[in-house]
Design an enzyme around this catalytic site. Structure first.
Site, PDB file in Angstrom:
ATOM      1  N   HIS A   1     -44.175  -9.518   7.670  1.00 58.24           N
ATOM      2  CA  HIS A   1     -42.392  -9.960   7.967  1.00 58.24           C
ATOM      3  C   HIS A   1     -42.998  -9.969   9.320  1.00 58.24           C
ATOM      4  O   HIS A   1     -42.914 -10.246  10.474  1.00 58.24           O
ATOM      5  CB  HIS A   1     -42.021  -9.148   7.688  1.00 58.24           C
ATOM      6  CG  HIS A   1     -40.440  -9.242   8.615  1.00 58.24           C
ATOM      7  ND1 HIS A   1     -39.105 -10.660   7.806  1.00 58.24           N
ATOM      8  CD2 HIS A   1     -39.880  -8.481   9.176  1.00 58.24           C
ATOM      9  CE1 HIS A   1     -38.054 -10.439   9.044  1.00 58.24           C
ATOM     10  NE2 HIS A   1     -38.916  -9.004   9.538  1.00 58.24           N
ATOM     11  N   GLU A   2     -43.190  -8.521   9.462  1.00 59.85           N
ATOM     12  CA  GLU A   2     -43.699  -7.883  11.469  1.00 59.85           C
ATOM     13  C   GLU A   2     -44.319  -8.929  12.153  1.00 59.85           C
ATOM     14  O   GLU A   2     -44.127  -9.111  12.969  1.00 59.85           O
ATOM     15  CB  GLU A   2     -43.788  -6.278  11.050  1.00 59.85           C
ATOM     16  CG  GLU A   2     -42.330  -5.729  10.072  1.00 59.85           C
ATOM     17  CD  GLU A   2     -41.342  -5.899  11.093  1.00 59.85           C
ATOM     18  OE1 GLU A   2     -41.556  -5.866  12.380  1.00 59.85           O
ATOM     19  OE2 GLU A   2     -40.556  -5.202   9.853  1.00 59.85           O
TER      20      GLU A   2
ATOM     21  N   HIS B   1     -43.709 -11.522  13.579  1.00 57.00           N
ATOM     22  CA  HIS B   1     -42.627 -11.496  14.498  1.00 57.00           C
ATOM     23  C   HIS B   1     -43.268 -11.846  15.674  1.00 57.00           C
ATOM     24  O   HIS B   1     -43.023 -12.222  17.156  1.00 57.00           O
ATOM     25  CB  HIS B   1     -41.954 -10.112  14.642  1.00 57.00           C
ATOM     26  CG  HIS B   1     -39.380 -10.314  14.114  1.00 57.00           C
ATOM     27  ND1 HIS B   1     -39.239 -11.130  13.741  1.00 57.00           N
ATOM     28  CD2 HIS B   1     -39.840  -9.245  12.984  1.00 57.00           C
ATOM     29  CE1 HIS B   1     -38.064 -10.958  13.511  1.00 57.00           C
ATOM     30  NE2 HIS B   1     -38.553  -9.647  12.270  1.00 57.00           N
TER      31      HIS B   1
ATOM     32  N   GLU C   1     -34.922 -13.050  12.616  1.00 60.23           N
ATOM     33  CA  GLU C   1     -34.911 -12.680  10.745  1.00 60.23           C
ATOM     34  C   GLU C   1     -35.116 -13.335  10.112  1.00 60.23           C
ATOM     35  O   GLU C   1     -36.218 -13.683   9.134  1.00 60.23           O
ATOM     36  CB  GLU C   1     -33.906 -11.615  11.037  1.00 60.23           C
ATOM     37  CG  GLU C   1     -33.932 -10.617  11.477  1.00 60.23           C
ATOM     38  CD  GLU C   1     -34.935  -9.985  11.557  1.00 60.23           C
ATOM     39  OE1 GLU C   1     -35.596  -9.356  10.616  1.00 60.23           O
ATOM     40  OE2 GLU C   1     -35.147  -9.263  12.877  1.00 60.23           O
TER      41      GLU C   1
END
Length: 292
Positions: free
Chosen positions: A133-134, A137, A205
């Site tokens: 997920h990070e 980003h 997100e």
């Protein structure tokens, strides 16, 4: 990688830009408009280039070596290689609240940080899903997008403040301007800009959840990690003050207290909705379909 969320982000950024043009036009093309734009761009330019340092400092994150956190390095290296991207710098924050964030303006200047708390409550698969997920980003250029949104919202707020001091003229109209319209712009302009800015964060997100789950090919691990993190964050909220408040939108879950009306100003979508989308993603066996 472009999905519904990418379009939504573009539309919201367009809306912010349109608001600036409308307010600027209404102010009668005064020099104040140019000044507001320049000040806001400079402020946001600085925060864009130093975004990694500010966020890492606010969480007291320290760089860690491979010898200290071999598993963390292993999963980050494996996922970066899979994505064909450079290895980011890795940091650990001594905070007991479980959280994680990525920062840096592009994959070449990226840093991924996890808190000590998160390494204690997640298993290998869950932590790997959070790293996915990070990294998403970073790959989706979310720091750039949130910096642009911040700059635009900042310009609108600054213009509203300037409107107090500028003699506003509606062209030939001798009566000046409608005081009600003036008040609406001064109060609702910045408010609307903030809400749109938050909506952009929320759609980023969802996008990082989807891209991250695709990168790790494990949406259920991310759903399970998010549930654990959310519970841990509620048990150990961080004080909403100083630098931390300005970095809160970078975290995988909002680290600050707040509910009710505060959720309108939340930079994160509701956790139940994020988990629901990830579970739906896992249920769509075969090639992963993006949610509506």
């Amino acid at each position: 990688m472009h999905s519904h969320n990418g379009l939504k982000t573009a539309a919201l950024l367009g809306l912010l830009t349109a608001m600036i043009l409308a307010v600027g036009y209404w102010l009668g093309g005064s020099g104040g408009l140019v000044i507001a734009v320049l000040i806001s761009l400079v402020m946001n330019g600085v925060s864009y280039f130093f975004s990694d340092k500010l966020a890492l400092r606010s969480m007291h994150a320290q760089p860690v070596s491979e010898a200290e956190f071999p598993q963390l390095y292993q999963m980050v290296r494996e996922l970066s290689q899979q994505a064909g991207q450079p290895m980011p710098r890795l940091y650990v924050s001594p905070t007991m609240q479980p959280n994680a964030f990525a920062t840096g303006r592009n994959p070449q200047h990226a840093a991924v940080a996890v808190t000590e708390g998160i390494t204690r409550i997640l298993d290998y698969r869950e932590l790997r899903a959070v790293i996915g997920h990070e990294l998403s980003h970073v790959y989706n250029r979310d720091i750039l997008i949130s910096s642009v949104a911040g700059a635009l919202a900042g310009i609108i707020t600054m213009l509203a403040n300037l409107a107090w001091f500028l003699p506003i003229g509606g062209g030939d109209d001798e009566d000046g301007v409608n005081p009600l319209a003036m008040l609406m712009m001064l109060i609702l302009g910045p408010l609307a800009a903030s809400i749109i800015q938050m909506a952009i964060s929320r759609s980023r997100e969802f996008q990082a959840d989807a891209s991250g789950a695709q990168l790790t090919n494990d949406p259920l691990a991310l759903a399970s990690a998010l549930k654990k993190i959310h519970l841990g964050v509620q048990q150990l909220p961080l004080p909403a003050e100083g630098q931390l408040a300005s970095s809160a939108h970078l975290m995988i879950d909002n680290p600050l207290r707040g509910g009710g009306i505060a959720s309108l100003f939340s930079t994160h979508p509701p956790m139940e909705e994020r988990v629901r989308r990830l579970e739906a993603m896992a249920a769509n066996s075969g090639p992963i379909q993006y949610m509506r």
